[in-house]
Motif scaffolding. Structure first.
Motif, short mmCIF file in Angstrom:
data_model
loop_
_atom_site.label_atom_id
_atom_site.label_comp_id
_atom_site.label_asym_id
_atom_site.label_seq_id
_atom_site.Cartn_x
_atom_site.Cartn_y
_atom_site.Cartn_z
N SER A 112 0.83 -1.24 -0.07
CA SER A 112 0.08 0.01 -0.11
C SER A 112 0.81 1.21 0.10
N ARG A 113 2.09 1.20 0.37
CA ARG A 113 3.02 2.29 0.36
C ARG A 113 3.86 2.47 -0.91
N ARG A 114 3.54 1.45 -1.92
CA ARG A 114 4.43 1.47 -3.10
C ARG A 114 5.83 0.74 -2.97
N VAL A 115 5.85 0.06 -1.92
CA VAL A 115 7.12 -0.66 -1.67
C VAL A 115 7.13 -1.94 -2.38
N VAL A 116 8.18 -2.08 -3.15
CA VAL A 116 8.17 -3.39 -3.90
C VAL A 116 8.31 -4.63 -3.20
N VAL A 117 7.41 -5.76 -3.43
CA VAL A 117 7.63 -7.09 -2.75
C VAL A 117 8.01 -7.92 -3.87
N GLY A 118 8.17 -7.87 -4.84
CA GLY A 118 8.66 -8.52 -5.95
C GLY A 118 8.37 -8.03 -7.52
N CYS A 119 9.22 -8.28 -8.46
CA CYS A 119 9.34 -7.96 -9.90
C CYS A 119 9.71 -8.99 -10.62
N ASP A 167 -8.92 -11.52 -27.14
CA ASP A 167 -7.90 -10.15 -26.66
C ASP A 167 -6.34 -10.79 -26.89
N PRO A 168 -5.98 -10.93 -28.01
CA PRO A 168 -4.60 -11.37 -28.47
C PRO A 168 -3.45 -10.54 -28.01
N LEU A 169 -3.65 -9.38 -27.54
CA LEU A 169 -2.54 -8.58 -26.96
C LEU A 169 -2.40 -8.74 -25.49
N THR A 170 -3.00 -9.69 -24.53
CA THR A 170 -2.74 -9.84 -23.52
C THR A 170 -1.97 -11.13 -23.18
N GLY A 171 -1.36 -11.11 -21.96
CA GLY A 171 -0.53 -12.12 -21.33
C GLY A 171 -0.61 -12.19 -20.11
N ASP A 172 -0.12 -13.42 -19.65
CA ASP A 172 -0.49 -13.39 -18.04
C ASP A 172 0.94 -14.01 -17.58
N HIS A 173 1.39 -13.73 -16.21
CA HIS A 173 2.46 -14.24 -15.34
C HIS A 173 2.10 -14.44 -13.85
N TRP A 174 3.04 -15.18 -13.48
CA TRP A 174 2.70 -15.68 -12.06
C TRP A 174 3.96 -15.11 -11.19
N LEU A 175 3.89 -14.30 -10.23
CA LEU A 175 4.80 -13.62 -9.48
C LEU A 175 5.10 -14.17 -8.01
N ALA A 176 5.90 -14.92 -7.69
CA ALA A 176 6.17 -15.42 -6.36
C ALA A 176 6.60 -14.36 -5.42
N VAL A 177 5.80 -14.16 -4.27
CA VAL A 177 6.40 -13.15 -3.41
C VAL A 177 6.28 -13.69 -1.92
N ASP A 178 7.24 -13.25 -1.09
CA ASP A 178 7.18 -13.84 0.28
C ASP A 178 5.99 -13.33 1.09
N ARG A 179 5.51 -12.32 1.05
CA ARG A 179 4.11 -12.03 1.84
C ARG A 179 3.00 -11.44 0.87
N PRO A 180 2.40 -12.45 0.20
CA PRO A 180 1.30 -12.16 -0.93
C PRO A 180 0.27 -11.18 -0.30
N GLU A 181 0.02 -11.38 1.03
CA GLU A 181 -1.16 -10.71 1.94
C GLU A 181 -0.97 -9.04 1.83
N GLN A 182 0.38 -8.65 1.57
CA GLN A 182 0.71 -7.24 1.52
C GLN A 182 0.73 -6.55 0.08
N VAL A 183 0.45 -7.37 -0.82
CA VAL A 183 0.18 -6.86 -2.31
C VAL A 183 -0.82 -6.32 -2.37
N ALA A 184 -0.76 -4.79 -2.73
CA ALA A 184 -2.05 -4.01 -3.02
C ALA A 184 -2.31 -3.54 -4.59
N ALA A 185 -1.18 -3.67 -5.25
CA ALA A 185 -1.36 -3.54 -6.85
C ALA A 185 -0.08 -3.96 -7.39
N VAL A 186 -0.12 -4.33 -8.69
CA VAL A 186 0.73 -4.58 -9.79
C VAL A 186 0.82 -3.43 -10.69
#
Length: 176
Positions: A100-107, A121-140
């Motif tokens: 929530s403070r825009r601090v990176v938890v993974g990139c 929608d051929p211009l879209t893709g998806d990825h999975w990102l492993a992070v230590d504390r997923p409950e802290q994620v507020a945005a990508v």
């Protein structure tokens, strides 16, 4: 006393050394300044010039990765590149999960060529990102700097290296 012969030979010899890459006088590395991260960005080259490509985060959610469900929640995000032509160049941006403070938890870096979504929608893709504390994620968020051009550094190639390089990807704890 130095002979005229030395003065006559020295300039051409120095020119040959410089042209052959034996001189480091001309090789300098410069790192671009990191652009402002957002959910939708105009992709820019290493000099900050727009590439006429827009990258955006379509959506994201926390859920177990289907191949390793026992590892718990990962950040699953979809992204889109508009204006990219995978046949001529393949722009890439760093996608970062932030708190929530825009601090990176993974990139991780995502390339426009990875956007080959469903037919509707051929211009879209998806990825999975492993992070230590997923409950802290507020945005990508996406960082607008193109990461696709990996120019050699002066250290790796004194003759052909140097020039402007993309900024280093942010690490966990960096603020965007």
């Amino acid at each position: 006393m130095v002979s005229a012969r030395v003065f006559a030979v020295a300039p051409p010899a120095l020119a040959i050394l410089a042209l052959s890459g034996c001189s480091s006088w001309g090789c300098t590395d410069t790192t671009a300044e990191r652009g402002k991260a957002a959910a939708r960005v105009q992709v820019v080259d290493t000099y900050g010039q727009p590439l006429h490509v827009t990258a955006s985060v379509v959506d994201w959610r926390l859920e177990p990765h289907p191949q390793v469900p026992a590892e718990g929640d990962w950040v699953h995000f979809r992204f889109r590149f508009d204006g990219a032509d995978a046949y001529s160049f393949d722009p890439a941006v760093d996608a970062c999960a932030v708190d929530s403070r825009r601090v990176v938890v993974g990139c991780q870096t995502v390339f426009s060529s990875e956007a080959f979504g469903p037919a509707d929608d051929p211009l879209t893709g998806d990825h999975w990102l492993a992070v230590d504390r997923p409950e802290q994620v507020a945005a990508v968020l996406l960082i607008p700097n193109d990461q696709s051009y990996d120019r050699p550094t002066c250290e790796r190639d004194i003759k052909d290296g140097g020039g402007m390089h993309p900024p280093e990807p942010p690490g966990s704890g960096d603020r965007l």
